[in-house]
Design a protein around this motif. Structure first.
Motif, PDB file in Angstrom:
ATOM      1  N   VAL B 182      45.537  24.956  42.610  1.00 16.31           N
ATOM      2  CA  VAL B 182      44.658  24.916  41.445  1.00 16.31           C
ATOM      3  C   VAL B 182      45.445  24.742  40.146  1.00 16.31           C
ATOM      4  CG1 VAL B 182      42.876  26.322  42.550  1.00 16.31           C
ATOM      5  CG2 VAL B 182      44.638  27.432  41.150  1.00 16.31           C
ATOM      6  N   ASP B 183      44.727  24.291  39.082  1.00 17.05           N
ATOM      7  CA  ASP B 183      45.402  24.127  37.788  1.00 17.05           C
ATOM      8  C   ASP B 183      45.449  25.459  37.037  1.00 17.05           C
ATOM      9  OD1 ASP B 183      42.875  24.521  36.834  1.00 17.05           O
ATOM     10  OD2 ASP B 183      42.568  22.471  36.101  1.00 17.05           O
ATOM     11  N   LYS B 184      46.048  25.409  35.868  1.00 13.82           N
ATOM     12  CA  LYS B 184      46.284  26.616  35.078  1.00 13.82           C
ATOM     13  C   LYS B 184      44.990  27.383  34.794  1.00 13.82           C
ATOM     14  CE  LYS B 184      47.317  26.665  30.493  1.00 13.82           C
ATOM     15  NZ  LYS B 184      48.144  26.312  29.328  1.00 13.82           N
ATOM     16  N   ASP B 185      43.987  26.672  34.270  1.00 12.89           N
ATOM     17  CA  ASP B 185      42.732  27.338  33.893  1.00 12.89           C
ATOM     18  C   ASP B 185      42.067  28.000  35.082  1.00 12.89           C
ATOM     19  OD1 ASP B 185      43.295  26.388  31.463  1.00 12.89           O
ATOM     20  OD2 ASP B 185      41.429  25.250  31.164  1.00 12.89           O
ATOM     21  N   GLU B 186      42.100  27.286  36.210  1.00  9.56           N
ATOM     22  CA  GLU B 186      41.464  27.804  37.424  1.00  9.56           C
ATOM     23  C   GLU B 186      42.213  29.044  37.933  1.00  9.56           C
ATOM     24  OE1 GLU B 186      38.230  27.539  39.842  1.00  9.56           O
ATOM     25  OE2 GLU B 186      38.691  26.387  38.038  1.00  9.56           O
ATOM     26  N   LEU B 187      43.528  29.018  37.798  1.00  7.54           N
ATOM     27  CA  LEU B 187      44.334  30.154  38.255  1.00  7.54           C
ATOM     28  C   LEU B 187      44.040  31.396  37.410  1.00  7.54           C
ATOM     29  CD1 LEU B 187      46.552  30.674  40.445  1.00  7.54           C
ATOM     30  CD2 LEU B 187      48.225  30.441  38.621  1.00  7.54           C
ATOM     31  N   ILE B 188      43.915  31.186  36.103  1.00 10.17           N
ATOM     32  CA  ILE B 188      43.572  32.304  35.212  1.00 10.17           C
ATOM     33  C   ILE B 188      42.207  32.861  35.590  1.00 10.17           C
ATOM     34  CG2 ILE B 188      43.007  32.939  32.829  1.00 10.17           C
ATOM     35  CD1 ILE B 188      45.129  30.911  31.941  1.00 10.17           C
ATOM     36  N   LYS B 189      41.302  31.944  35.898  1.00  5.21           N
ATOM     37  CA  LYS B 189      39.946  32.361  36.282  1.00  5.21           C
ATOM     38  C   LYS B 189      39.986  33.228  37.545  1.00  5.21           C
ATOM     39  CE  LYS B 189      35.560  30.158  36.833  1.00  5.21           C
ATOM     40  NZ  LYS B 189      34.851  28.876  36.962  1.00  5.21           N
ATOM     41  N   HIS B 190      40.773  32.803  38.511  1.00  3.49           N
ATOM     42  CA  HIS B 190      40.942  33.610  39.728  1.00  3.49           C
ATOM     43  C   HIS B 190      41.477  34.996  39.377  1.00  3.49           C
ATOM     44  CE1 HIS B 190      39.806  31.170  43.106  1.00  3.49           C
ATOM     45  NE2 HIS B 190      40.550  30.149  42.722  1.00  3.49           N
ATOM     46  N   GLY B 191      42.451  35.017  38.478  1.00  2.47           N
ATOM     47  CA  GLY B 191      43.049  36.290  38.061  1.00  2.47           C
ATOM     48  C   GLY B 191      42.017  37.201  37.429  1.00  2.47           C
ATOM     49  N   LEU B 192      41.205  36.627  36.539  1.00  3.20           N
ATOM     50  CA  LEU B 192      40.179  37.420  35.859  1.00  3.20           C
ATOM     51  C   LEU B 192      39.112  37.893  36.837  1.00  3.20           C
ATOM     52  CD1 LEU B 192      39.777  35.389  32.547  1.00  3.20           C
ATOM     53  CD2 LEU B 192      40.760  37.667  32.799  1.00  3.20           C
ATOM     54  N   GLN B 193      38.808  37.050  37.813  1.00  6.34           N
ATOM     55  CA  GLN B 193      37.819  37.453  38.820  1.00  6.34           C
ATOM     56  C   GLN B 193      38.331  38.635  39.634  1.00  6.34           C
ATOM     57  OE1 GLN B 193      37.236  33.489  40.307  1.00  6.34           O
ATOM     58  NE2 GLN B 193      35.030  33.608  39.954  1.00  6.34           N
ATOM     59  N   ALA B 194      39.630  38.589  39.956  1.00  9.59           N
ATOM     60  CA  ALA B 194      40.226  39.711  40.693  1.00  9.59           C
ATOM     61  C   ALA B 194      40.219  40.966  39.831  1.00  9.59           C
ATOM     62  CB  ALA B 194      41.645  39.359  41.114  1.00  9.59           C
ATOM     63  N   LEU B 195      40.615  40.814  38.575  1.00  4.10           N
ATOM     64  CA  LEU B 195      40.675  41.954  37.656  1.00  4.10           C
ATOM     65  C   LEU B 195      39.292  42.549  37.438  1.00  4.10           C
ATOM     66  CD1 LEU B 195      42.712  43.505  35.799  1.00  4.10           C
ATOM     67  CD2 LEU B 195      41.920  42.060  33.940  1.00  4.10           C
ATOM     68  N   ARG B 196      38.308  41.678  37.323  1.00  3.13           N
ATOM     69  CA  ARG B 196      36.924  42.076  37.096  1.00  3.13           C
ATOM     70  C   ARG B 196      36.428  43.007  38.210  1.00  3.13           C
ATOM     71  NH1 ARG B 196      33.002  37.050  37.156  1.00  3.13           N
ATOM     72  NH2 ARG B 196      33.205  37.381  39.377  1.00  3.13           N
ATOM     73  N   ASP B 197      36.878  42.716  39.444  1.00  3.60           N
ATOM     74  CA  ASP B 197      36.444  43.536  40.572  1.00  3.60           C
ATOM     75  C   ASP B 197      37.046  44.935  40.560  1.00  3.60           C
ATOM     76  OD1 ASP B 197      34.807  41.615  41.443  1.00  3.60           O
ATOM     77  OD2 ASP B 197      35.916  41.083  43.261  1.00  3.60           O
ATOM     78  N   SER B 198      38.088  45.113  39.769  1.00  2.00           N
ATOM     79  CA  SER B 198      38.714  46.441  39.719  1.00  2.00           C
ATOM     80  C   SER B 198      38.134  47.283  38.587  1.00  2.00           C
ATOM     81  CB  SER B 198      40.224  46.296  39.548  1.00  2.00           C
ATOM     82  OG  SER B 198      40.522  45.917  38.230  1.00  2.00           O
ATOM     83  N   LEU B 199      37.154  46.761  37.903  1.00  2.00           N
ATOM     84  CA  LEU B 199      36.564  47.502  36.782  1.00  2.00           C
ATOM     85  C   LEU B 199      35.743  48.693  37.254  1.00  2.00           C
ATOM     86  CD1 LEU B 199      35.260  44.557  34.587  1.00  2.00           C
ATOM     87  CD2 LEU B 199      36.924  46.252  33.855  1.00  2.00           C
ATOM     88  N   ALA B 200      35.671  49.716  36.404  1.00  5.62           N
ATOM     89  CA  ALA B 200      34.811  50.860  36.682  1.00  5.62           C
ATOM     90  C   ALA B 200      33.358  50.442  36.454  1.00  5.62           C
ATOM     91  CB  ALA B 200      35.174  52.018  35.776  1.00  5.62           C
ATOM     92  N   GLN B 201      32.449  51.238  36.993  1.00  4.06           N
ATOM     93  CA  GLN B 201      31.020  50.945  36.910  1.00  4.06           C
ATOM     94  C   GLN B 201      30.547  50.521  35.522  1.00  4.06           C
ATOM     95  OE1 GLN B 201      28.323  50.763  38.701  1.00  4.06           O
ATOM     96  NE2 GLN B 201      29.184  51.192  40.705  1.00  4.06           N
ATOM     97  N   ASP B 202      30.946  51.320  34.518  1.00  7.06           N
ATOM     98  CA  ASP B 202      30.374  51.115  33.184  1.00  7.06           C
ATOM     99  C   ASP B 202      31.239  50.235  32.292  1.00  7.06           C
ATOM    100  OD1 ASP B 202      32.369  52.943  33.181  1.00  7.06           O
ATOM    101  OD2 ASP B 202      31.509  54.212  31.616  1.00  7.06           O
TER     102      ASP B 202
END
Lengths: 257, 298
Positions: B182-202
């Motif tokens: 994947v390109d740079k933007d897509e890789l960042i998006k993957h990273g944010l998606q992974a990070l997003r899943d580690s968020l607390a409920q609120d």
């Protein structure tokens, strides 16, 4: 275990009344939990191999190497606490390099083993440090031909034709004993090394592992310690797999009889 | 006071051959907020979730640039990370000075690994209480390494450390095969998606609490903080964790979610983090302007 609760096992460098140093024994326990490492000293060189347990599929394959070169002609593989092993290797490099600085010649493998044995022993003497949680196998070639040594957390070391340490050492040892190491060549021995590691892995079959293998040969590698080429490792692994399946069939047949 | 008699210091083995002080240090990483790293053929990306001790306070820095070709993300004791990053800067500079070349990522990672190992073998020292993700590019391409207080370093295609990082790791494990091409933007998006899943409920990702860093082949290490992060959050669209979305979307009127997990902030000041984001059951779409405009310390 009689050691627990006596108070003699809480500090390094303390003898128990019957003359044991429990902290050194506990360090050996750390070794027993690590992936299996082996060394084979054959006619024309030495092979080092290790069972690298793959703890995550996100790990980069073939990276995270566990067998390291100490000098051009010698390498070290170890089982136990990996960071301890890395430090041990780095000290071995210093020893090898300082020898070259002084004598303008490569350090002999026996001297290297002696120096490193002394280094490990020093970490059993003081309550301010803990022993190394590793057993290291040093392999290399020098003016006396192929050499193989194994160093324990206590600092004691012996020379070997075939050495094994780590979790699957018992299975590996009995597998090594079947070989005629004095007559084997490196090319033949890499297949056996692959098989020994695979057999040693049998008990923890649910976990995946990666085989890492290096060699140092008089002719084969021109006296240099280098990784065994990828194609040869793959070929050896294939052969080992077939052999083990064959062994199993034989056992099944015997059972039926 | 102690859990057993073998966990007082890092120079005592337990009868099983374990060193409890080192294992406890590994726990310190989990007290810090999450950081995620991942690599493609051309880029290495770090994304991290920042915490602030109080609503009007600044956010603790999570990503530090070391040299123009690499940087780190941290989870755990931030002061320990600063010691290590200063050391890495020295290593990187001396490589440029002595050999006139950027230091190889493996070399610099090995150097802190050896430093950390010594702290686990000598009395009177303590292991570092921080985990690092080191992302960079060298001659051999992009790399991502994880560093642990035990002195263990491993190279990964994708890694996550810190609080609730298991959820991020699960995302990475499911998707890492795509990362390579994947390109740079897509890789960042993957990273944010992974990070997003580690968020607390609120919680949700905002430009105030999210840090992004990228380095690529022929591209210097760049850190995005504050407003510059918003571009990628817009591309991401959904800023809540997938777990929370699954819970909230089927039911339109949901009870106030009670967060049971107690968090202690290791980096930043003490106390639980009260971030200026939408509370439980709050509106999903627009971000809290108070959180958005909050400036960061970078």
């Amino acid at each position: 275990m009689t050691s627990i609760g006596t108070g003699y096992d809480l500090s390094n460098s303390v003898f128990s009344p019957d003359g044991r140093n429990f902290q050194v024994e506990y360090a050996s326990k750390a070794v027993e939990n690590g992936g299996t490492s082996i060394g084979l000293r054959v006619k024309d060189g030495v092979i080092l191999a290790v069972e690298k347990l793959v703890t995550s599929k996100l790990l980069v394959p073939q990276s995270n190497r566990r067998i390291e070169s100490v000098d051009r002609h010698a390498g070290i593989v170890f089982s136990g606490l990996i960071p301890d092993g890395r430090h041990f290797v780095s000290r071995a490099r210093q020893e090898a390099s300082s020898w070259r600085g002084t004598y303008e010649s490569p350090i002999s493998v026996s001297t290297l083993a002696d120096r490193m044995g002394g280094y490990a022993q020093a970490y059993t003497l003081y309550s301010s440090v803990r022993p190394f949680g590793i057993t290291a196998i040093i392999g290399g070639v020098d003016e006396n031909g192929p050499q193989l040594y194994m160093i324990e957390p206590s600092g004691s070391y012996w020379g070997y034709h075939g050495a094994a340490t780590g979790k699957g050492r018992q299975a590996a040892k009995s597998e090594i004993e079947k070989l005629d190491l004095k007559e084997l060549t490196l090319r033949e021995a890499i297949k056996h090394a692959a098989k020994i590691i695979a057999v040693a892995h049998e008990d923890s079959k649910d976990k995946e592992f990666e085989l890492e293998m290096t060699w140092v040969g008089l002719e084969e590698t021109g006296g240099k310690h280098v990784p065994v080429p990828k194609e040869l490792v793959e070929e050896a692994e294939k052969w080992a797999k077939k052999e083990i399946e064959g062994d199993d069939d034989e056992e099944d047949e015997k059972m039926e009889e | 006071m102690f859990r057993n008699s073998y966990d007082n210091d890092s120079v005592t083995f337990s009868p099983q051959g374990r060193i409890f002080q080192v294992e406890y240090a590994l726990e310190a990483i989990k007290q810090g907020s999450a950081a995620v790293g991942l690599v493609s053929k051309t880029h290495a990306v770090l994304v991290a979730l920042k915490r602030n001790a109080e609503e009007l306070g600044s956010y603790q820095k999570k990503i530090i640039g070391i040299d123009s070709h690499f940087g780190i993300a941290l989870a755990g004791l931030a002061p320990d990370a600063r010691v290590l990053s200063n050391f890495m800067r020295q290593q990187a500079m001396s490589s440029r000075l002595l050999y006139n070349r950027p230091i190889a990522i493996k070399r610099v990672v090995d150097s802190i690994a050896e430093k950390a190992q010594v702290n686990t073998q000598h009395y009177g020292r303590r292991p570092y209480g921080v985990g690092l993700l080191v992302a960079g590019v060298d001659k051999a391409g992009p790399h991502l390494w994880e560093f642990q207080p035990s002195g263990m370093v491993l190279e990964y295609k994708g890694a996550a450390i810190g609080a609730r990082s298991q959820s991020a790791r699960t995302y990475l494990e499911r998707n890492f095969e795509e990362f390579e091409n994947v390109d740079k933007d897509e890789l960042i998006k993957h990273g944010l998606q992974a990070l997003r899943d580690s968020l607390a409920q609120d919680k949700e990702l905002t430009s105030a609490n999210t840090s992004i860093a990228v380095v690529g082949v022929g591209e210097d290490f760049v850190l995005y903080d504050g407003d510059s992060v918003q571009v990628w959050l817009d591309k991401l669209g959904e800023t809540r964790s997938s777990r929370r979305r699954a819970e909230e979307e089927p039911a339109t009127t949901e009870a106030t979610t009670t967060e049971t997990t107690t968090e202690t902030t290791t980096e930043g000041a003490a106390g639980s983090s009260t971030e200026g984001q939408t509370g439980p059951g709050g509106p999903a779409g627009p971000l809290d302007p108070a959180g958005e405009n909050m400036d960061t310390t970078e």
